[in-house]
Design a protein around this motif. Structure first.
Motif, short mmCIF file in Angstrom:
data_model
loop_
_atom_site.label_atom_id
_atom_site.label_comp_id
_atom_site.label_asym_id
_atom_site.label_seq_id
_atom_site.Cartn_x
_atom_site.Cartn_y
_atom_site.Cartn_z
N ARG A 1 5.26 -14.80 6.08
CA ARG A 1 4.87 -16.09 5.53
C ARG A 1 5.67 -16.37 4.27
N ASP A 2 5.86 -17.66 3.99
CA ASP A 2 6.71 -18.08 2.89
C ASP A 2 5.88 -18.81 1.84
N ILE A 3 6.45 -19.02 0.65
CA ILE A 3 5.76 -19.81 -0.36
C ILE A 3 5.50 -21.21 0.18
N GLY A 4 4.35 -21.75 -0.20
CA GLY A 4 3.95 -23.07 0.28
C GLY A 4 3.12 -23.04 1.55
N ASP A 5 3.11 -21.89 2.25
CA ASP A 5 2.29 -21.79 3.46
C ASP A 5 0.81 -21.69 3.10
N THR A 6 -0.01 -22.31 3.92
CA THR A 6 -1.45 -22.10 3.83
C THR A 6 -1.84 -21.09 4.89
N VAL A 7 -2.52 -20.04 4.47
CA VAL A 7 -2.87 -18.96 5.41
C VAL A 7 -4.39 -18.88 5.54
N LYS A 8 -4.83 -18.32 6.65
CA LYS A 8 -6.25 -18.10 6.88
C LYS A 8 -6.54 -16.60 6.76
N GLU A 9 -7.79 -16.29 6.57
CA GLU A 9 -8.19 -14.89 6.49
C GLU A 9 -7.74 -14.15 7.74
N GLY A 10 -7.08 -13.02 7.51
CA GLY A 10 -6.61 -12.21 8.63
C GLY A 10 -5.20 -12.50 9.08
N ASP A 11 -4.58 -13.59 8.59
CA ASP A 11 -3.21 -13.90 8.99
C ASP A 11 -2.27 -12.79 8.52
N LEU A 12 -1.25 -12.51 9.33
CA LEU A 12 -0.25 -11.50 9.00
C LEU A 12 0.69 -12.04 7.93
N LEU A 13 0.73 -11.36 6.79
CA LEU A 13 1.57 -11.79 5.67
C LEU A 13 2.90 -11.05 5.64
N ALA A 14 2.86 -9.75 5.85
CA ALA A 14 4.07 -8.93 5.76
C ALA A 14 3.85 -7.64 6.52
N THR A 15 4.96 -7.03 6.89
CA THR A 15 4.94 -5.70 7.48
C THR A 15 5.75 -4.77 6.58
N ILE A 16 5.17 -3.62 6.22
CA ILE A 16 5.89 -2.61 5.46
C ILE A 16 6.40 -1.56 6.45
N SER B 1 11.17 -11.44 -4.27
CA SER B 1 12.49 -11.55 -3.64
C SER B 1 13.00 -10.20 -3.16
N ALA B 2 12.38 -9.12 -3.61
CA ALA B 2 12.80 -7.77 -3.21
C ALA B 2 12.38 -7.50 -1.77
N ARG B 3 13.19 -6.77 -1.07
CA ARG B 3 12.87 -6.42 0.31
C ARG B 3 12.63 -4.93 0.49
N PHE B 4 12.53 -4.23 -0.63
CA PHE B 4 12.03 -2.86 -0.62
C PHE B 4 10.97 -2.78 -1.71
N ALA B 5 9.83 -2.24 -1.36
CA ALA B 5 8.72 -2.16 -2.30
C ALA B 5 8.32 -0.71 -2.54
N ARG B 6 8.00 -0.41 -3.77
CA ARG B 6 7.34 0.85 -4.08
C ARG B 6 5.83 0.67 -3.89
N ARG B 7 5.13 1.77 -3.83
CA ARG B 7 3.67 1.69 -3.68
C ARG B 7 3.08 0.87 -4.82
N PRO C 1 0.81 -1.22 0.00
CA PRO C 1 0.00 0.00 0.00
C PRO C 1 0.84 1.27 0.00
N GLN C 2 2.07 1.17 0.53
CA GLN C 2 3.00 2.29 0.52
C GLN C 2 4.40 1.75 0.31
N ALA C 3 5.33 2.65 0.02
CA ALA C 3 6.72 2.24 -0.16
C ALA C 3 7.37 1.99 1.20
N GLY C 4 8.29 1.05 1.19
CA GLY C 4 9.03 0.78 2.41
C GLY C 4 9.73 -0.56 2.39
N MET C 5 10.46 -0.85 3.47
CA MET C 5 11.13 -2.14 3.64
C MET C 5 10.09 -3.21 3.91
N VAL C 6 10.27 -4.39 3.31
CA VAL C 6 9.30 -5.48 3.44
C VAL C 6 9.83 -6.52 4.41
N LEU C 7 9.06 -6.81 5.43
CA LEU C 7 9.35 -7.91 6.35
C LEU C 7 8.28 -8.97 6.14
#
Length: 353
Positions: free
Chosen positions: A282-297, A323-329, A273-279
């Motif tokens: 969750r990884d590829i292959g994970d099964t996630v549920k609605e509301g699970d935390l995927l990443a922090t910007i 694979s990038a750990r910095f994202a633009r909006r 949603p905004q630019a910043g460092m990506v933390l």
């Protein structure tokens, strides 16, 4: 085995591109013919590695008379992209001259008009001549495999509804962890091939194409280029060819595909949603549920109040990740394959440019 080169004149004096083509002649005119290419996005090399090892096995089969159908292989389909470098990094996805994705804007022609692809080539740019040469070879086959890879991802494929579930044999042979069922509404290479077949003859557009297959295979991520992995993938592709009667292998035993298949409308593309460092949490292959935390910007390093949490919109399988750990909006961070359609509106065609 026969080898040849297609020479493509450059757009400036003194430049030309050479496209190597490897052919194996089949002994049975009734057997399916196959066209396989890799690295249309020139910096996606898992498919090139696969074909390197597959060709070794096909050469042996050729000597033993075990090749039944004609096989055409283009192990590096984009010499133009392979020569594009910007500050030491290959730029193999987009044509720097036109800013166009190398896997877009293929001509949509009916199979009966196949030869028109080679008409008037001298007036076209080098990239468009390359696209027409590749498409001309591919639509003349019965089976077409376009080998790509994602950034970081599971092994999966884009398969037009017209070929499913018959194409589940390929998914099983390559041990795919997911299949994305596409709608065949773009100018990508795979869909241009399908378009030609669907519009063969004067009858109405075909919606089922038994005995044919045009598919984009995503062989995990760009860095997944290892000898043992490529050999295993080559063995899987060999098994597919054996099952379809392209090669003879008395030891072949078919296995069913037991993985999931998802409509493209069910793919959630998670964007920053905004630019910043990506933390990533969750990884590829994970099964996630609605509301699970995927990443922090992290938008303001050192100030926790600038952190933005990104959560799963619904339950699903994390199929790809950046694979990038910095994202633009609005950069893409993940694809999550879900059982239910995404609420985000999606135009017909490919998921990304």
């Amino acid at each position: 085995m026969q080898t040849s080169e297609i020479v493509i004149a450059g757009d400036t004096p003194g430049i030309e591109w050479r496209l190597p083509v490897i052919r194996f002649k089949g002994s049975d005119a009734k057997a399916p013919s196959v066209y396989i290419q890799a690295a249309l996005h020139a910096n996606e090399l898992p498919g090139t590695a696969l074909l390197h090892f597959l060709c070794a096995r096909l050469r042996k089969a050729d000597e033993e008379g075990a090749i039944l159908g004609d096989i055409t292989i283009v192990p590096q389909a984009n010499p133009i992209g392979a020569a594009q470098s910007h500050f030491g990094e290959m730029q193999g996805r987009f044509d720097l001259a036109s800013r166009t994705n190398f896997n877009r804007e293929f001509p949509l022609v009916a199979l009966d008009d196949r030869e028109s692809l080679l008409e008037g080539r001298e007036a076209l740019t080098a990239v468009n001549r390359l696209k027409r040469e590749l498409l001309h070879m591919a639509v003349g086959a019965d089976l077409m495999l376009d080998l790509h890879c994602d950034d970081q991802s599971l092994q999966y494929a884009y398969i037009d509804d017209a070929f499913w579930p018959e194409a589940s044999d390929l998914a099983a042979a390559l041990k795919m962890e997911a299949v994305f069922l596409s709608d065949g509404e773009s100018t990508a290479f795979e869909e241009a091939v399908g378009y030609a077949w669907k519009h063969e003859g004067k009858a109405a557009k075909k919606t089922r194409l038994p005995g044919r297959l045009a598919v984009t295979v995503e062989l995990r991520g760009r860095c997944d280029v290892y000898p043992e992995m490529a050999k295993a993938d080559a063995d899987g592709l060999w098994n597919f060819l054996a099952g379809r009667g392209v090669v003879r292998d008395d030891a072949f035993v078919a296995t069913p595909y037991e993985g999931p298949a998802f409509a493209l409308d069910n793919i959630e593309i998670i964007r920053a949603p905004q630019a910043g460092m990506v933390l990533f949490h969750r990884d590829i292959g994970d099964t996630v549920k609605e509301g699970d935390l995927l990443a922090t910007i992290v938008t303001r390093p050192g100030m926790a109040e600038g952190d933005i949490e990104i959560r799963a919109p619904q339950e699903g399988l994390v199929a790809t990740r950046s694979s990038a750990r910095f994202a633009r909006r609005r950069d893409d961070l993940m694809k999550i394959a879900c059982a239910e359609p995404s609420k985000a509106k999606r135009k017909a065609g490919t998921l990304e440019d």
